[in-house]
Scaffold this active site. Sequence first.
Site, PDB file in Angstrom:
ATOM      1  CG  ASP A 161      -8.546   0.800   3.833  1.00 11.04           C
ATOM      2  OD1 ASP A 161      -9.390   0.014   3.351  1.00 11.04           O
ATOM      3  OD2 ASP A 161      -7.328   0.547   3.877  1.00 11.04           O
TER       4      ASP A 161
ATOM      5  CE  LYS B 118      -4.245  -1.695   2.179  1.00  8.08           C
ATOM      6  NZ  LYS B 118      -5.205  -1.472   3.291  1.00  8.08           N
TER       7      LYS B 118
END
Length: 309
Positions: A119, A83
């Site tokens: 997220d 990520k």
Amino acid sequence: MSRATPIAGDGMSAAIGTTRLLGLIGSPVEHSLSPAMHNAAFRECGLDCRYTLLPTTSEEFPQRILSCIEQGFAGWNVTVPHKERMLSYLDSWSDEVRATGACNTVRVEDGRLTGFNTDPVGFIRGLKEAGGVEAGSHAVLLGAGGAARAVAWALSRGGHSVHILSRKPQQAAILAEGMEPYSCAPMAHGNLDRIILEEVLHDASLLVNCTPAGMWPHTEESPLPQDVQLLKHLLIYDLVYRPRPTRLLVNAKREGCRTQDGLAMLVHQGAAAFELWTGRQAPVATMRQACLDVLSGKVTESRETKYVT
């Protein structure tokens, strides 16, 4: 980005015609619910898209990105351990990526890569689904990794003060201090022990487990120090979704707390990615049911999963 030889076995685009390819880059990815969730959404919306797993080691990562571009992927998700590394390949990125230092969703347009982190919005939608907490209330986060960073930023943007506790207190301090330039509310940090946790929970409305404690196969673990008393005014949000419920949530319900598990965040972050890729409203109920079917064993993951190696 330097050019590299495509990973062996990647030549799929000619075989699928006009189908738009999307996928999940990470390691490991074999237990991901994302293929079931996204492919169910594509079918529901009548979209000619296919979501596949893209298992990728750190050594393979540069080649994987080039391969996806050369195959004409419309975008992809990124999970651990990539990520943060994804940022160096992006042409542009969202405020969420800038604040969290992580990218979990990429959209490809005319060969340019735009990065997003869904997220935070996934967490907030899951929080609202559970009834939410009052504006300006205090939240306690357990853990100081990437998930905690996304949650801390999302809560701060909503005006909630945040207290980050970790068994690695220096990591909690680094996270809290790193978030200060992006924070809209006070952010504190400390060691995760029983005395400190019980003290800060008295003034809190929300407790979020951002650690993997309790995740399958270690289902008897809890992120809480021994003998911690949960107060029934709390909303307990556990980002773990395997098993359902976790030991933490079982104990929380026993104490009369409201609860939310990690499936909500998983589904809603996936729905946000779906909307970024397609411009269509995501069929959230369908996506959630697809995940539940896999978790319950009604549908095997292999039915929805095709690896690209």
